[in-house]
Design an enzyme around this catalytic site. Structure first.
Site, PDB file in Angstrom:
ATOM      1  N   SER A   1       0.809  -1.220   0.000  1.00 55.18           N
ATOM      2  CA  SER A   1       0.000   0.000   0.000  1.00 55.18           C
ATOM      3  C   SER A   1       0.839   1.265   0.000  1.00 55.18           C
ATOM      4  O   SER A   1       0.307   2.355  -0.189  1.00 55.18           O
ATOM      5  CB  SER A   1      -0.950   0.025   1.200  1.00 55.18           C
TER       6      SER A   1
ATOM      7  N   LYS B   1       1.488   4.134   7.391  1.00 53.75           N
ATOM      8  CA  LYS B   1       0.688   4.991   6.514  1.00 53.75           C
ATOM      9  C   LYS B   1       1.127   6.452   6.636  1.00 53.75           C
ATOM     10  O   LYS B   1       1.835   6.838   7.568  1.00 53.75           O
ATOM     11  CB  LYS B   1      -0.798   4.896   6.876  1.00 53.75           C
TER      12      LYS B   1
END
Length: 229
Positions: free
Chosen positions: A150, A188
């Site tokens: 991701s 993230k």
């Protein structure tokens, strides 16, 4: 001689790598230079390569090696570093090439998800040698193995080892280790939106997660990347 925009781009890439350990995306370069499209960034990068300031590495999307810096950016004594675009190139042991520097051993505290969060792991499974220059503060540091894709557009691939500086605070745009509801850990980009925290992926296949701030605990900020083959 570099044009103003060429110098701005080279300076922006260099500063972001020094701050984050990974370079900005093409979109971030475009915004920083106030250009309308990424094609302008491609032209500037080509010009910098032709003038010998950077070198693009084969078979790696937007992987760039800074060869030198002009004197206006403190080029005297500059040591080449490999920096990453979408997919960073690296030496067999390190994602940053830093010559004549001491190495420190950091514990690898398990795996961190760059994708769907996985259960947090806090026991050292092994250690990894890290260049001393990567540790830019006196705060404790640790390493985590990345699982998932991701964050590929930030130059972080499945299987990479990320170097993390321990901290419980973050600025918007930082890449962080986030602990969600006390048991799920994920890597993230951090954004604060009022009383909510957005955890952004760097891959369009993954949605941004927006959570109440009391469900997200910052455990560290990315400062470096190590890749082995």
């Amino acid at each position: 001689m570099l044009t103003k925009k060429q110098l701005e781009l080279l300076s922006f890439i260099n500063k972001r790598v020094q701050r984050d350990g990974v370079p900005p995306s093409f979109d971030e370069m475009k915004e920083a230079l106030d250009l309308r499209s990424k094609s302008g960034i491609h032209r500037l990068i080509t010009a910098l390569e032709e003038r010998g300031f950077i070198r693009r590495l084969a078979h790696r999307a937007r992987a760039i090696e800074i060869v030198k810096l002009p004197e206006t950016l403190g080029g005297t004594g500059f040591q080449p570093r490999v920096i990453e675009g979408d997919k960073p190139e690296a030496t067999p042991a390190l994602a940053m090439q830093i010559e004549k520097t001491h190495a420190l051993e950091l514990p690898v505290l398990g795996r961190i998800a760059a994708g769907v969060p996985i259960e947090a792991i806090s026991e050292a499974s092994r250690s990894v040698a890290v260049p001393g220059q990567m540790l830019t503060s006196k705060d404790p540091h640790y390493a985590l193995e990345v699982k998932g894709d991701s964050m590929i557009d930030a130059g972080i691939n499945d299987g990479d080892v990320v170097v993390i500086r321990e901290t419980n605070t973050a600025d918007n745009g930082d890449i962080i280790v986030a602990l969600i509801e006390g048991y799920e850990a994920t890597l993230k980009r951090f954004r604060r939106k009022g009383n909510m925290i957005a955890l952004e992926a760097a891959n369009p296949a993954y949605e941004t997660r927006v959570l109440p701030q009391n469900q997200v605990k910052v455990q560290g900020r990315l400062v470096g990347l190590i890749r082995t083959y």
